[in-house]
Design a protein around this motif. Structure first.
Motif, PDB file in Angstrom:
ATOM      1  N   SER A 103       0.822  -1.209   0.000  1.00 35.80           N
ATOM      2  CA  SER A 103       0.000   0.000   0.000  1.00 35.80           C
ATOM      3  C   SER A 103       0.856   1.260   0.000  1.00 35.80           C
ATOM      4  CB  SER A 103      -0.949   0.004   1.197  1.00 35.80           C
ATOM      5  OG  SER A 103      -0.232   0.052   2.397  1.00 35.80           O
ATOM      6  N   LYS A 104       0.289   2.305  -0.554  1.00 35.83           N
ATOM      7  CA  LYS A 104       0.917   3.628  -0.598  1.00 35.83           C
ATOM      8  C   LYS A 104      -0.132   4.647  -0.176  1.00 35.83           C
ATOM      9  CE  LYS A 104       5.167   3.490  -1.999  1.00 35.83           C
ATOM     10  NZ  LYS A 104       6.222   3.971  -1.143  1.00 35.83           N
ATOM     11  N   GLN A 105       0.300   5.613   0.637  1.00 39.22           N
ATOM     12  CA  GLN A 105      -0.580   6.671   1.123  1.00 39.22           C
ATOM     13  C   GLN A 105      -0.476   7.903   0.225  1.00 39.22           C
ATOM     14  OE1 GLN A 105      -2.546   6.372   3.980  1.00 39.22           O
ATOM     15  NE2 GLN A 105      -1.858   4.257   4.080  1.00 39.22           N
ATOM     16  N   PHE A 106      -1.605   8.551  -0.007  1.00 37.99           N
ATOM     17  CA  PHE A 106      -1.687   9.794  -0.763  1.00 37.99           C
ATOM     18  C   PHE A 106      -2.488  10.784   0.068  1.00 37.99           C
ATOM     19  CE2 PHE A 106      -1.064   6.524  -3.836  1.00 37.99           C
ATOM     20  CZ  PHE A 106      -0.471   7.088  -4.950  1.00 37.99           C
ATOM     21  N   THR A 107      -2.240  12.074  -0.128  1.00 37.65           N
ATOM     22  CA  THR A 107      -3.094  13.057   0.526  1.00 37.65           C
ATOM     23  C   THR A 107      -4.371  13.198  -0.284  1.00 37.65           C
ATOM     24  OG1 THR A 107      -2.031  14.864  -0.655  1.00 37.65           O
ATOM     25  CG2 THR A 107      -1.201  14.375   1.549  1.00 37.65           C
ATOM     26  N   ARG A 108      -5.326  13.882   0.315  1.00 38.19           N
ATOM     27  CA  ARG A 108      -6.620  14.095  -0.347  1.00 38.19           C
ATOM     28  C   ARG A 108      -6.398  14.740  -1.712  1.00 38.19           C
ATOM     29  NH1 ARG A 108     -11.722  15.080   2.059  1.00 38.19           N
ATOM     30  NH2 ARG A 108     -10.650  15.118   4.065  1.00 38.19           N
ATOM     31  N   GLY A 109      -7.117  14.288  -2.696  1.00 42.15           N
ATOM     32  CA  GLY A 109      -7.013  14.871  -4.029  1.00 42.15           C
ATOM     33  C   GLY A 109      -7.304  13.839  -5.095  1.00 42.15           C
ATOM     34  N   GLN A 110      -7.240  14.269  -6.328  1.00 38.82           N
ATOM     35  CA  GLN A 110      -7.585  13.412  -7.455  1.00 38.82           C
ATOM     36  C   GLN A 110      -6.402  12.654  -8.031  1.00 38.82           C
ATOM     37  OE1 GLN A 110     -10.875  13.006  -8.429  1.00 38.82           O
ATOM     38  NE2 GLN A 110     -11.184  14.149  -6.542  1.00 38.82           N
ATOM     39  N   THR A 111      -5.183  12.935  -7.597  1.00 36.54           N
ATOM     40  CA  THR A 111      -4.004  12.323  -8.216  1.00 36.54           C
ATOM     41  C   THR A 111      -3.955  10.811  -8.021  1.00 36.54           C
ATOM     42  OG1 THR A 111      -2.699  12.851  -6.269  1.00 36.54           O
ATOM     43  CG2 THR A 111      -2.587  14.398  -8.107  1.00 36.54           C
ATOM     44  N   ILE A 112      -4.555  10.309  -6.957  1.00 40.74           N
ATOM     45  CA  ILE A 112      -4.565   8.855  -6.750  1.00 40.74           C
ATOM     46  C   ILE A 112      -5.319   8.166  -7.882  1.00 40.74           C
ATOM     47  CG2 ILE A 112      -6.616   8.794  -5.275  1.00 40.74           C
ATOM     48  CD1 ILE A 112      -5.159   6.578  -3.653  1.00 40.74           C
ATOM     49  N   PHE A 113      -6.308   8.849  -8.465  1.00 42.50           N
ATOM     50  CA  PHE A 113      -7.066   8.260  -9.558  1.00 42.50           C
ATOM     51  C   PHE A 113      -6.257   8.192 -10.851  1.00 42.50           C
ATOM     52  CE2 PHE A 113     -10.453   9.667  -6.673  1.00 42.50           C
ATOM     53  CZ  PHE A 113     -11.092   8.450  -6.500  1.00 42.50           C
ATOM     54  N   VAL A 114      -5.318   9.111 -11.039  1.00 40.31           N
ATOM     55  CA  VAL A 114      -4.431   9.061 -12.205  1.00 40.31           C
ATOM     56  C   VAL A 114      -3.533   7.827 -12.109  1.00 40.31           C
ATOM     57  CG1 VAL A 114      -2.602  10.275 -13.453  1.00 40.31           C
ATOM     58  CG2 VAL A 114      -4.495  11.555 -12.463  1.00 40.31           C
ATOM     59  N   VAL A 115      -3.000   7.561 -10.909  1.00 46.02           N
ATOM     60  CA  VAL A 115      -2.161   6.383 -10.693  1.00 46.02           C
ATOM     61  C   VAL A 115      -2.991   5.111 -10.859  1.00 46.02           C
ATOM     62  CG1 VAL A 115      -0.719   5.150  -9.028  1.00 46.02           C
ATOM     63  CG2 VAL A 115      -0.562   7.636  -9.210  1.00 46.02           C
ATOM     64  N   GLN A 116      -4.211   5.102 -10.326  1.00 51.64           N
ATOM     65  CA  GLN A 116      -5.098   3.943 -10.457  1.00 51.64           C
ATOM     66  C   GLN A 116      -5.419   3.675 -11.925  1.00 51.64           C
ATOM     67  OE1 GLN A 116      -8.562   3.939 -11.434  1.00 51.64           O
ATOM     68  NE2 GLN A 116      -8.813   1.791 -11.026  1.00 51.64           N
ATOM     69  N   LYS A 117      -5.645   4.726 -12.690  1.00 49.89           N
ATOM     70  CA  LYS A 117      -5.950   4.576 -14.120  1.00 49.89           C
ATOM     71  C   LYS A 117      -4.749   3.989 -14.868  1.00 49.89           C
ATOM     72  CE  LYS A 117      -8.128   7.030 -17.896  1.00 49.89           C
ATOM     73  NZ  LYS A 117      -8.796   8.263 -18.304  1.00 49.89           N
ATOM     74  N   ALA A 118      -3.545   4.431 -14.495  1.00 50.65           N
ATOM     75  CA  ALA A 118      -2.337   3.869 -15.117  1.00 50.65           C
ATOM     76  C   ALA A 118      -2.211   2.391 -14.774  1.00 50.65           C
ATOM     77  CB  ALA A 118      -1.096   4.634 -14.662  1.00 50.65           C
ATOM     78  N   LEU A 119      -2.482   2.026 -13.532  1.00 51.72           N
ATOM     79  CA  LEU A 119      -2.457   0.611 -13.136  1.00 51.72           C
ATOM     80  C   LEU A 119      -3.457  -0.189 -13.959  1.00 51.72           C
ATOM     81  CD1 LEU A 119      -2.144   0.291  -9.265  1.00 51.72           C
ATOM     82  CD2 LEU A 119      -0.907  -1.022 -10.965  1.00 51.72           C
TER      83      LEU A 119
END
Length: 125
Positions: A103-119
């Motif tokens: 697991s990796k932690q991210f702060t609040r925001g939409q950037t986690i969805f960019v990484v998820q989309k790449a995955l």
């Protein structure tokens, strides 16, 4: 996204050419970096062959762990978004044969969805 975004825990897209140059000892001869995300001192890297998580440790960041995960070994992944009182989002990746997710932690925001989309793009190949 810039340096400030990365320092605050948001994944900032990293320059692919710079990442590839810094990883020349780690990459296979025919391997190339296609996308990379900087998360404070850590990197999440998508190559044409695998997913690499680079974890810099210690005060100086000289000790580095390169966690290499072939795309075929990723069985599933999940994004847990931040709530009203929870300031962090979390990306979880389950790997074949491992009892617990990475697991990796991210702060609040939409950037986690960019990484998820790449995955989703690379694991689905």
């Amino acid at each position: 996204m810039g340096l400030l975004s990365g320092l605050l825990g948001n994944a900032a897209e990293a320059d692919v050419a710079d990442v590839e140059k810094n990883l020349e000892r780690v990459l296979a001869d025919d391997e190339r970096v296609e996308r990379a995300f900087q998360l404070v001192r850590d990197l999440l890297i998508f190559t044409n062959r695998r997913f690499i998580m680079v974890d810099r440790q210690g005060l100086t960041g000289k000790k580095v762990t390169y966690h290499s995960i072939p795309y075929r070994a990723i069985t599933n992944f999940a994004v847990e978004t931040a709530g009203h009182f929870d300031l962090e989002s979390e990306l979880k990746i389950w790997i074949s044969g491992a009892p617990h997710p990475v697991s990796k932690q991210f702060t609040r925001g939409q950037t986690i969805f960019v990484v998820q989309k790449a995955l989703a793009t690379y694991v689905g190949r």
